[in-house]
Design an enzyme around this catalytic site. Structure first.
Site, short mmCIF file in Angstrom:
data_model
loop_
_atom_site.label_atom_id
_atom_site.label_comp_id
_atom_site.label_asym_id
_atom_site.label_seq_id
_atom_site.Cartn_x
_atom_site.Cartn_y
_atom_site.Cartn_z
CG ASP A 13 -1.86 -1.19 1.25
OD1 ASP A 13 -2.64 -1.38 0.30
OD2 ASP A 13 -1.78 -1.96 2.23
CG HIS A 43 -0.94 -2.30 -7.16
ND1 HIS A 43 0.01 -2.91 -7.96
CD2 HIS A 43 -0.84 -2.87 -5.94
CE1 HIS A 43 0.65 -3.82 -7.23
NE2 HIS A 43 0.15 -3.81 -6.01
#
Length: 419
Positions: A13, A43
């Site tokens: 992340d 993503h």
């Protein structure tokens, strides 16, 4: 032409997707190559016009016309999730994502049976949950290791008879171990998988060799190095090699030199789910709209910048050519830097495969306290000094326009020519 590999030096992340999108926006890219993970990847890419997509299996350069996605043999491929992702991409204006996709036939095939088994195991752990995403990726890898000659693979989708036999064996083995699974009959699954084979290009390893010769490729990693299957903090890890190793092997097999290595870091060290996060600080009043609490991973946790953990990730990954530092818009007086813990300023990687060692390291980190310094005047300069690598890209927001390259390594080709 130099290929680029992008890896997260945290717990995931950190912004790999937005970095890959920026690379594809600023130079001609032939293909984005996924080289680990599967449908659990998330993503996020946001365009200047506000369109947003969370890339799981498609490469994060897919918003750019002509940029292809290749799912290498190291990816766990989930055709059902892929179809849903393609549908969402179509709603935000990308109608040809499947036409630009190639999939290595040797990649493991994730099925509803893997997903159901994964969820059953995680529920059975109760308070000792590992923080699984619940999508069956790790279960698929585990089954492939246990049954290497009979595990369903992408190429099997072209052979209904073989696929039926392998899916039946999979379902029966998992049911015998875990009891009834919350998953449809094999005959109900077959049309989706054979339809997948008729819709996408299933290729062998030679396809990637050609793509690497045809133009610049960006290798897009998934998860983060601190979650690596061998070097992460066991058991709170992923069933995937999250370093540059898979990208390096694919390039070597094609006779190409090592790619330019970019390590992505977030200014705020974060973790989604259980496991060590030494610098976690509940008083940091932060939120991430793209990473909400979910029933499988749990809550999204925030901590101060953890240079000790990121130094460890760099050592595990074998170093980088440059760092991409994201979320600089979160810099403020409340955010500090941790250069050392109460017991050490450095974690030493062990040999791959020694999970007992990694579990002991996990237990140690769960007892560790961070020691903080005040926020630096220049975060990029401080991060570079702590990690011994240059910051070559900074990001102050979610879009490509919010990115600034530093130095020649990632400068767009037009700027290099002008210089």
């Amino acid at each position: 032409m130099r290929h680029v590999a992008v890896v997260d030096l945290g717990y995931g992340d950190a912004g790999k997707g937005t970095v890959v999108d920026w690379l594809c926006a600023t130079r001609p890219v032939h293909t984005v190559v996924r080289f680990n993970g599967g449908a659990q990847a998330a993503h996020n890419v946001v365009l200047r016009d506000g369109r947003h997509h969370t890339f799981a299996q498609f490469g994060a350069g897919t918003f750019h016309p002509g940029v292809r996605t290749h799912l290498s043999r190291h990816v766990v491929v989930d055709p059902l999730a892929l179809a849903a992702e393609a549908d969402h991409l179509a709603t935000v204006g990308v109608t040809d994502a499947l036409d630009r996709l190639t999939v290595d036939g040797d990649a493991l095939l994730a099925t509803p049976y893997h997903r159901a088994a994964n969820q059953a195991r995680e529920i059975a752990r109760g308070a000792d949950r590992h923080g699984s995403c619940g999508l069956g990726v790790g279960e698929t890898v585990a089954y492939g290791l246990a049954h290497p000659d009979d595990a369903p693979r992408v190429a099997d989708c072209r052979s209904p008879t073989l696929l039926r036999r392998r899916l039946t064996a999979l379902r029966e083995r998992l049911t015998a171990e875990l009891g009834p699974l919350d998953a449809p009959p094999v005959e109900d699954c077959l049309p989706a998988f054979t339809g997948f084979a008729g819709r996408v290009a299933i290729v062998d390893g030679s396809w990637l060799t050609g793509a690497l010769r045809a133009g610049t490729c960006v290798f897009e990693g998934a998860q983060g190095v601190l979650l690596d299957e061998w070097h992460g903090f066991h058991p709170y890890t992923t069933w995937s090699t999250t370093t540059f190793a898979n990208a390096d092997s694919l390039l070597a097999e094609a006779g190409r030199p090592r790619a330019t290595r970019i390590g992505v870091l977030r200014l705020v060290t974060t973790r989604h789910g259980a496991g060590p996060l030494v610098t976690e600080d509940p008083t940091l009043l932060l939120a991430d709209p793209h990473n909400p609490t979910n029933p499988w991973q749990g809550r999204f946790r925030f901590g101060h910048f953890d240079a000790v953990a990121h130094r460890y990730a760099l050592a595990v990954a074998g170093g980088v050519d440059g760092l991409a530092l994201t979320h600089l818009d979160l810099a403020g007086p409340e955010l500090r830097i941790c250069r050392r813990y109460d017991t050490t300023d450095r974690l030493t990687p062990g040999p791959p495969g020694d999970l007992d060692r990694q579990a002991a390291l996990t237990a140690r980190l769960l007892r560790t306290r961070p020691l903080y310094d005040d926020p630096p005047a220049d975060w990029a300069e401080a991060v570079s000094a702590e990690l011994g690598a240059p910051v070559v890209l900074t990001s102050h927001g979610p879009t490509a326009d919010d990115k600034t390259p530093h130095g020649p390594l990632l400068a767009p080709p037009a700027l290099v020519r002008a210089a």
